[in-house]
Design an enzyme around this catalytic site. Structure first.
Site, PDB file in Angstrom:
ATOM      1  N   PRO A  88       0.799  -1.187  -0.003  1.00 56.77           N
ATOM      2  CA  PRO A  88       0.032  -0.082  -0.082  1.00 56.77           C
ATOM      3  C   PRO A  88       0.874   1.439   0.050  1.00 56.77           C
ATOM      4  O   PRO A  88       0.251   2.376  -0.364  1.00 56.77           O
ATOM      5  CB  PRO A  88      -0.805  -0.040   1.346  1.00 56.77           C
ATOM      6  CG  PRO A  88      -0.127  -1.297   1.899  1.00 56.77           C
ATOM      7  CD  PRO A  88       0.671  -2.128   1.295  1.00 56.77           C
ATOM      8  N   GLU A 115       3.523  -7.667   8.743  1.00 54.26           N
ATOM      9  CA  GLU A 115       3.942  -6.360   8.623  1.00 54.26           C
ATOM     10  C   GLU A 115       4.974  -5.711   7.617  1.00 54.26           C
ATOM     11  O   GLU A 115       5.492  -4.843   7.741  1.00 54.26           O
ATOM     12  CB  GLU A 115       4.516  -5.919  10.041  1.00 54.26           C
ATOM     13  CG  GLU A 115       3.445  -6.209  11.189  1.00 54.26           C
ATOM     14  CD  GLU A 115       2.184  -5.465  11.164  1.00 54.26           C
ATOM     15  OE1 GLU A 115       2.286  -4.246  10.737  1.00 54.26           O
ATOM     16  OE2 GLU A 115       1.225  -6.209  11.409  1.00 54.26           O
ATOM     17  N   ARG A 153      -3.579  -7.950 -20.467  1.00 52.93           N
ATOM     18  CA  ARG A 153      -4.582  -7.559 -21.438  1.00 52.93           C
ATOM     19  C   ARG A 153      -3.915  -6.767 -22.437  1.00 52.93           C
ATOM     20  O   ARG A 153      -4.511  -6.353 -23.411  1.00 52.93           O
ATOM     21  CB  ARG A 153      -5.819  -7.234 -20.933  1.00 52.93           C
ATOM     22  CG  ARG A 153      -5.935  -6.250 -20.082  1.00 52.93           C
ATOM     23  CD  ARG A 153      -7.142  -5.911 -19.353  1.00 52.93           C
ATOM     24  NE  ARG A 153      -8.259  -5.577 -20.388  1.00 52.93           N
ATOM     25  CZ  ARG A 153      -8.594  -4.517 -20.924  1.00 52.93           C
ATOM     26  NH1 ARG A 153      -7.731  -3.699 -20.714  1.00 52.93           N
ATOM     27  NH2 ARG A 153      -9.457  -4.279 -21.480  1.00 52.93           N
ATOM     28  N   ASP A 168     -10.494   1.259 -24.499  1.00 53.09           N
ATOM     29  CA  ASP A 168     -10.713   1.340 -23.097  1.00 53.09           C
ATOM     30  C   ASP A 168     -11.056   2.481 -22.491  1.00 53.09           C
ATOM     31  O   ASP A 168     -10.314   3.451 -22.789  1.00 53.09           O
ATOM     32  CB  ASP A 168      -9.579   0.686 -22.327  1.00 53.09           C
ATOM     33  CG  ASP A 168      -9.734  -1.073 -22.374  1.00 53.09           C
ATOM     34  OD1 ASP A 168     -10.423  -1.347 -22.617  1.00 53.09           O
ATOM     35  OD2 ASP A 168      -8.583  -1.537 -22.095  1.00 53.09           O
TER      36      ASP A 168
HETATM   37  N1  ADE Z   1      -0.592  -5.038   0.078  1.00 54.67           N
HETATM   38  C1  ADE Z   1      -1.588  -4.908   1.129  1.00 54.67           C
HETATM   39  N2  ADE Z   1      -2.440  -4.046   0.704  1.00 54.67           N
HETATM   40  C2  ADE Z   1      -1.991  -3.585  -0.554  1.00 54.67           C
HETATM   41  C3  ADE Z   1      -2.311  -2.709  -1.788  1.00 54.67           C
HETATM   42  N3  ADE Z   1      -3.492  -1.650  -1.428  1.00 54.67           N
HETATM   43  N4  ADE Z   1      -1.917  -2.519  -2.905  1.00 54.67           N
HETATM   44  C4  ADE Z   1      -0.637  -3.440  -3.091  1.00 54.67           C
HETATM   45  N5  ADE Z   1      -0.420  -4.382  -2.292  1.00 54.67           N
HETATM   46  C5  ADE Z   1      -1.003  -4.468  -0.995  1.00 54.67           C
END
Ligand code: ADE
Length: 244
Positions: A88, A115, A153, A168
């Site tokens: 994230p 973590e 794709r 697209d």
């Molecule tokens: N791992 C955990 N959450 C994630 C996300 N939002 N994007 C990519 N990998 C992740």
């Protein structure tokens, strides 16, 4: 195009690539998807892949050595493979990044759990960090699937025609126009006349207008980077004035 997925849960990848377009692409040899179990690269007999964080705190951190050994094995076969860590904290994935990734021939996708990974994995082995959105998944596996799907794709031959990808949403930065198929009337909801007219010029114009309308109503910020013709701008002005 080849994908090597480094994960602690290779079984998660058994079905997504057995259906539909991606299954056909694999069968035709256009893409190749391999899973590599990070646990197989652990150094000790208990195959430990995680440990408590230095400095204390909650949760476990994925150890550097098993991941390093797994990546190095793939790199031995192909030193130019590009390593992506799904997290994230990475760059938000969008169609531009997907297009860039699709020009590479070999991606290593590192899926984190717990973590996250020891920071030295990122410093020494990761070329790019990618997030699929501002939310937290239980691990990088689902994100890797999204990445493989969206990148595949764009590989020539994977979709029926290369044109489908170009049409697209997001390619020209506009959302797509509404689509209809038979029946022409369903519970008093009719297909727009123009689509039944056979007048291709009128149909193209209607579709462009609907794309512009939908983009303005749902994602107006996309219009800032869209390439709009003078005619598009006129249509858009009318849409905005009529507020519909
Ligand atoms: N791992 C955990 N959450 C994630 C996300 N939002 N994007 C990519 N990998 C992740």
């Amino acid at each position: 195009m080849r994908f090597d997925i480094l994960t602690l849960f290779p079984e998660m990848f058994s079905s997504p690539f057995q259906e539909s377009i991606l299954a056909k692409a694999i069968e035709k040899g256009l893409i190749e998807v391999r899973t590599i179990n990070i646990r197989d690269f652990a150094l000790d007999k208990h195959q430990v892949v995680d440990d408590a964080p230095y400095g204390g705190g909650q949760g476990m951190v994925m150890k550097v050595e098993p991941i390093a050994r797994a990546i190095e094995q793939v790199k031995m076969e192909n030193p130019s493979a590009w390593t992506v860590y799904l997290t994230p904290e990475g760059k938000p994935l969008n169609q531009e990044i997907i297009k860039e990734l699709s020009s590479r021939s070999h991606l290593i996708l590192l899926c984190g759990r717990y973590e996250g990974v020891d920071e030295r994995v990122r410093q020494l082995f990761v070329d790019e960090e990618i997030s699929i959105g501002d939310y937290v998944l239980t691990g990088g596996e689902l994100a890797a699937m999204v990445l493989i799907d969206t990148v595949s794709r764009l590989v020539p031959g994977v979709l029926g025609s290369d044109k489908s990808a170009e049409e697209d949403s997001f390619f020209g930065s506009l959302l797509e126009y509404p689509q209809y198929t038979r029946p022409a009337s369903f519970r008093n909801h009719e297909v727009p006349e123009v689509l039944l007219s056979g007048n291709h010029q009128a149909i193209s114009l209607w579709r462009r207008e609907e794309s512009l309308r939908r983009t303005w109503l749902r994602r107006p910020e996309l219009l800032n980077k869209a390439s709009l013709s003078e005619e598009d701008k006129k249509i858009l002005e009318e849409i905005i004035q009529n507020k519909s």
